[in-house]
Design an enzyme around this catalytic site. Structure first.
Site, PDB file in Angstrom:
ATOM      1  N   HIS A 134       0.813  -1.218   0.000  1.00 43.58           N
ATOM      2  CA  HIS A 134       0.000   0.000   0.000  1.00 43.58           C
ATOM      3  C   HIS A 134       0.848   1.269   0.000  1.00 43.58           C
ATOM      4  O   HIS A 134       0.327   2.362  -0.197  1.00 43.58           O
ATOM      5  CB  HIS A 134      -0.971  -0.001   1.189  1.00 43.58           C
ATOM      6  CG  HIS A 134      -0.317  -0.020   2.534  1.00 43.58           C
ATOM      7  ND1 HIS A 134      -0.063  -1.179   3.233  1.00 43.58           N
ATOM      8  CD2 HIS A 134       0.128   0.986   3.322  1.00 43.58           C
ATOM      9  CE1 HIS A 134       0.502  -0.890   4.388  1.00 43.58           C
ATOM     10  NE2 HIS A 134       0.633   0.420   4.471  1.00 43.58           N
ATOM     11  N   ASP A 140       0.165  -7.833   0.402  1.00 48.91           N
ATOM     12  CA  ASP A 140       0.472  -6.412   0.592  1.00 48.91           C
ATOM     13  C   ASP A 140       1.981  -6.198   0.685  1.00 48.91           C
ATOM     14  O   ASP A 140       2.507  -5.733   1.697  1.00 48.91           O
ATOM     15  CB  ASP A 140      -0.226  -5.887   1.849  1.00 48.91           C
ATOM     16  CG  ASP A 140      -0.133  -4.365   1.965  1.00 48.91           C
ATOM     17  OD1 ASP A 140       0.183  -3.712   0.950  1.00 48.91           O
ATOM     18  OD2 ASP A 140      -0.363  -3.837   3.060  1.00 48.91           O
ATOM     19  N   SER A 163       4.825   1.331   8.235  1.00 51.00           N
ATOM     20  CA  SER A 163       4.478   0.354   7.197  1.00 51.00           C
ATOM     21  C   SER A 163       5.634   0.143   6.227  1.00 51.00           C
ATOM     22  O   SER A 163       6.224   1.105   5.729  1.00 51.00           O
ATOM     23  CB  SER A 163       3.246   0.825   6.421  1.00 51.00           C
ATOM     24  OG  SER A 163       2.087   0.750   7.208  1.00 51.00           O
TER      25      SER A 163
END
Length: 254
Positions: free
Chosen positions: A98, A128, A203
């Site tokens: 993402h 992801d 992330s």
């Protein structure tokens, strides 16, 4: 005569006690618990610090310019920040998928302060995970560990950039608290759960074991719950890299 015998017996008894004490005291000192614990803790702390410093040069800050469609159909541009890990000397970087999704421009900042504009990037279709390529050589890389060999309670640490470049390469430590998690919120299966803290910007950051090996990539944390962070296992990262190495092709994420 009796008095002399009594004094002689007392002397012999004292000498016997002193001799016994001289044999017992070294044993007591040698096995003193507090002394052993202190020595062990110092060795563990030094080892963990060495592993952290050894992988820091391979951890990067990522800033992506993204475009998405607003409620009224208008195009909205925003900046997304995250983390990544260098896995090849020629500039291949692993991050969260993402992070690169809908990106039109990506900038990577290395640990030494140099900045590069990414030349290619892609988001994996089934997980992801994302890949970013920068044009550079002789970069520091991490070792890829076997995530299948990790067990509950194993010590781990995460390196990432929470809330942007101001907190660049923040280190959090913890343990493996869950394995093979299937969490609908992230649309992922087989996730590694850790109790290390994670925040926005973490992330794509690397999850490392106590040997300094990359065993996962952080993809998120449970909102509102401290100490529940989840990572895609390193062996899935290896599969993605094997696919890339066989095809030698990166398609820009749309």
């Amino acid at each position: 005569m009796k008095k002399n015998k009594k004094m002689l017996l007392q002397c012999v008894l004292c000498l016997t006690i002193l001799f016994c004490m001289s044999q017992i005291l070294p044993i007591i000192n040698f096995y003193e618990p507090s002394e052993i614990n202190i020595t062990t803790n110092v060795i563990e702390n030094i080892t963990l610090q060495e592993q952290i410093y050894s992988v820091l040069p391979s951890c990067v800050y990522i800033e992506a310019k993204v475009i998405y469609e607003g409620w009224n159909g208008e195009s909205i541009t925003s900046i997304r920040s995250g983390s990544g890990v260098i896995v090849s000397k020629d500039g291949l970087i692993v991050t969260a998928g993402h992070m690169v999704d809908r990106a039109i421009k990506i900038t990577v900042r290395l640990n030494d302060g140099r900045e590069f504009e990414a030349v290619e990037w892609q988001k994996e279709n089934y997980t992801d995970l994302g890949l970013i390529k920068i044009d550079s050589n002789n970069l520091p890389t991490v070792l890829l560990g076997d995530s299948d060999n990790e067990f509950l309670g194993n010590q781990v640490f995460i390196i990432g950039c929470p809330f942007g470049k101001q907190l660049y390469n923040t280190v959090t430590t913890g343990i493996v608290s869950g394995l093979k998690r299937d969490i609908d919120l992230f649309g992922e299966k087989l996730l590694i759960q850790v109790d290390s803290q994670a925040w926005p910007g973490n992330s794509g950051g690397g999850l490392f074991n106590s040997n300094g090996e990359l065993i996962g990539v952080l993809v998120g944390a449970m909102s509102g719950y401290d100490g529940i962070s989840v990572c895609i296992p390193g062996n899935i990262v290896k599969l993605m890299l094997d696919k890339y190495n066989s095809e030698q092709d990166i398609v820009k994420a749309q």
